[in-house]
Write a protein that holds these residues in place. Structure first.
Motif, short mmCIF file in Angstrom:
data_model
loop_
_atom_site.label_atom_id
_atom_site.label_comp_id
_atom_site.label_asym_id
_atom_site.label_seq_id
_atom_site.Cartn_x
_atom_site.Cartn_y
_atom_site.Cartn_z
N TYR A 20 -1.65 -13.58 8.22
CA TYR A 20 -3.06 -13.22 8.16
C TYR A 20 -3.50 -12.27 9.28
N GLY A 21 -2.64 -12.00 10.23
CA GLY A 21 -3.01 -11.11 11.31
C GLY A 21 -1.80 -10.44 11.91
N ALA A 22 -2.00 -9.26 12.49
CA ALA A 22 -0.88 -8.54 13.11
C ALA A 22 -1.42 -7.59 14.17
N ARG A 23 -0.59 -7.33 15.17
CA ARG A 23 -0.94 -6.34 16.19
C ARG A 23 0.33 -5.78 16.80
N ILE A 24 0.24 -4.57 17.30
CA ILE A 24 1.39 -3.90 17.90
C ILE A 24 0.91 -3.16 19.14
N VAL A 25 1.62 -3.33 20.24
CA VAL A 25 1.28 -2.67 21.50
C VAL A 25 2.55 -2.16 22.13
N GLY A 26 2.41 -1.19 23.04
CA GLY A 26 3.58 -0.73 23.77
C GLY A 26 3.72 0.78 23.78
N LEU A 58 12.19 -13.05 5.86
CA LEU A 58 11.29 -14.20 5.86
C LEU A 58 11.35 -14.90 4.50
N PRO A 59 10.90 -16.16 4.43
CA PRO A 59 10.69 -16.77 3.11
C PRO A 59 9.55 -16.04 2.40
N ALA A 60 9.24 -16.46 1.19
CA ALA A 60 8.14 -15.83 0.44
C ALA A 60 6.89 -15.77 1.30
N THR A 61 6.31 -14.58 1.42
CA THR A 61 5.18 -14.36 2.32
C THR A 61 4.15 -13.44 1.68
N ALA A 62 2.89 -13.82 1.80
CA ALA A 62 1.79 -12.94 1.41
C ALA A 62 1.26 -12.27 2.67
N PHE A 63 1.24 -10.94 2.67
CA PHE A 63 0.78 -10.20 3.83
C PHE A 63 -0.69 -9.87 3.64
N GLY A 64 -1.55 -10.54 4.42
CA GLY A 64 -2.99 -10.43 4.19
C GLY A 64 -3.74 -9.64 5.24
N PHE A 65 -3.04 -8.98 6.14
CA PHE A 65 -3.73 -8.21 7.18
C PHE A 65 -3.83 -6.74 6.79
N PRO A 66 -4.80 -6.01 7.33
CA PRO A 66 -4.92 -4.57 7.01
C PRO A 66 -3.70 -3.80 7.49
N ALA A 67 -3.27 -2.82 6.70
CA ALA A 67 -2.07 -2.05 7.04
C ALA A 67 -2.21 -1.36 8.39
N LYS A 68 -3.43 -0.96 8.76
CA LYS A 68 -3.63 -0.26 10.03
C LYS A 68 -3.31 -1.14 11.23
N ASP A 69 -3.36 -2.46 11.06
CA ASP A 69 -3.09 -3.36 12.17
C ASP A 69 -1.62 -3.37 12.57
N ALA A 71 0.38 -0.43 12.13
CA ALA A 71 0.80 0.97 12.02
C ALA A 71 1.86 1.28 13.07
N ALA A 72 2.83 2.09 12.69
CA ALA A 72 3.95 2.38 13.58
C ALA A 72 3.47 3.04 14.88
N ARG A 73 4.09 2.63 15.99
CA ARG A 73 3.82 3.24 17.28
C ARG A 73 4.96 2.87 18.24
N GLY A 74 4.96 3.47 19.41
CA GLY A 74 5.96 3.13 20.41
C GLY A 74 7.37 3.41 19.94
N LEU A 75 8.21 2.40 19.96
CA LEU A 75 9.62 2.54 19.59
C LEU A 75 9.83 2.62 18.09
N PHE A 76 8.77 2.36 17.31
CA PHE A 76 8.91 2.32 15.86
C PHE A 76 8.21 3.52 15.22
N LYS A 77 8.95 4.25 14.37
CA LYS A 77 8.36 5.40 13.69
C LYS A 77 7.95 5.09 12.26
N ASP A 78 8.36 3.94 11.75
CA ASP A 78 7.93 3.52 10.41
C ASP A 78 8.06 2.01 10.31
N ILE A 79 7.05 1.36 9.73
CA ILE A 79 7.06 -0.09 9.56
C ILE A 79 6.70 -0.40 8.11
N ARG A 80 7.57 -1.10 7.42
CA ARG A 80 7.32 -1.52 6.03
C ARG A 80 7.45 -3.03 5.95
#
Length: 390
Positions: A20-26, A58-69, A71-80
């Motif tokens: 239900y939530g996600a964040r990326i920093v770095g 992961l086991p079966a998972t519903a991803f309920g957070f906004p895609a912008k939360d 978004a690729a940054r830092g060491l990652f150039k793409d996140i799916r």
């Protein structure tokens, strides 16, 4: 670093985790990802080279957070992230270079509301990354199951029925293109079209059509080909609705296979479509050049003429009824069209990068019209094949 992932239980399949939530920093030296879950997730981590990727299963998972939360940054150039099948989901982190997870753990939320997955990534050298790839244990149970026991089959196919595999492009973690106005995902558009087309085909006597995927599920390119072949399909039709940088280009296009692309647009499209497995975190297994050559030779000798005939029949149906791009029959090295014994086409119904095409692609009435025209094309193709003793 690998955490244990046990097979998902039937309860988990029916009641998926909620992210239900996600964040990326770095920055380019160290990057942290935190994902909030409603309950404790089990997970496993693997590394893939060429290009460098980190896969979190992961086991079966519903991803309920906004895609912008996330978004690729830092060491990652793409996140799916997304569904792989009914019992599993996956996060694929494409890195800017060799990277490892210095920390990968689940911890209880201090508020008591579920758990969070914490992933800390740091740069390493190429030799260390190669060692991670070499020494890890990886058993891709999902693909093995999908390519054997869970293959869809046409319903009530009788001897002599003309069997057609209708392939909805993309699915699951592989969303495909995104609509320019509505942000609709290509995987939703292709599945809606595939269902309408299959339903229409199955109203015709002697024709039995089936879907390669019936819901939002990821299938590798090789699985799609295998499903068609193991069900003895007489045709394979893959449906797509891509985006182009030139937003003024609109209309349908029919592609057949060739070892040399007809033009740059076809070559670029084939290159993007062939990345589907990479997007989903599949390991790239290079076939020996002689095997690839044999496959292409077989395709040319045994099925390419039939594929071209089907493409021409489709375009004849579309004439004065459906807009097409200039030179609407093109060809390139699409991996999804490589079945050596099944005539195959890839149909771009329209482009989600064009606002007018997008409106049509989302219109149920227009889907019905296209399904009818495609069915007419299949009937003409079948009649011609039967008249020639096929």
């Amino acid at each position: 670093m690998t955490a244990s992932l046990l097979p998902a239980s039937s309860v988990e399949a029916r009641d998926p985790l909620l992210a239900y939530g996600a964040r990326i920093v770095g920055d380019d030296a160290r990057t942290r990802i935190v994902i909030d879950f409603d309950r404790e997730p089990r997970f496993s981590v693997h590394y893939i080279a060429n290009p460098e990727r980190i896969v979190v299963d992961l086991p079966a998972t519903a991803f309920g957070f906004p895609a912008k939360d996330l978004a690729a940054r830092g060491l990652f150039k793409d996140i799916r992230y997304g569904k792989m099948d009914e019992e599993s989901a996956r996060i694929v982190l494409t890195t800017a270079g060799p990277v490892k997870l210095a920390l990968a753990k689940v911890q209880a939320d201090e508020t008591g509301n579920g758990h969070r997955l914490v992933l800390d990534a740091e740069m390493i050298d190429k030799k260390a990354f190669a060692e991670l790839v070499k020494t890890q244990s990886w058993s891709d149970r999902t693909e093995a199951a999908q390519t054997t026991s869970a293959i869809p089959a046409p319903q009530k196919a009788a001897p002599g029925d003309f069997v057609i595999a209708v392939d909805a492009g993309h699915g699951g973690i592989d969303t495909g293109a995104i609509g320019v106005d509505t942000k609709t995902e290509e995987k939703q558009v292709t599945l809606a079209f595939a269902k309408a087309f299959t339903e229409r085909l199955n109203k015709e006597p002697g024709i039995k059509a089936f879907l390669t995927r019936e819901d939002d599920e990821f299938l590798s390119l090789s699985q799609r080909v295998l499903i068609a072949r193991q069900n003895h399909a007489g045709l394979f039709i893959s449906l797509h609705a891509d985006t182009l940088k030139q937003k003024d280009i609109r209309g349908a296009t029919v592609y057949t296979i060739s070892d040399k692309a007809s033009d740059k647009l076809a070559a670029d499209l084939a290159e993007r479509e062939n990345l589907s497995d990479q997007i989903a975190g599949k390991e790239t297994v290079a076939e020996p050049p002689e095997v690839a050559d044999i496959l292409l030779d077989l395709t040319r000798r045994e099925t390419q003429a039939f594929s071209i005939s089907l493409a021409e029949s489709v375009l004849n149906s579309f004439k004065d009824q459906v807009g097409t791009i200039n030179n609407p029959h093109r060809h390139a090295g699409f991996r999804v069209l490589q079945a050596p014994d099944v005539p195959s086409i890839l149909l771009e119904i329209g482009f989600l990068s064009n606002a007018e095409d997008e409106k049509l692609l989302l219109d149920e009435g227009w889907r019905g019209k296209i399904a009818g025209l495609l069915t007419d094309a299949v009937k003409r193709y079948r009649a011609a094949v039967m008249a020639n003793g096929g």
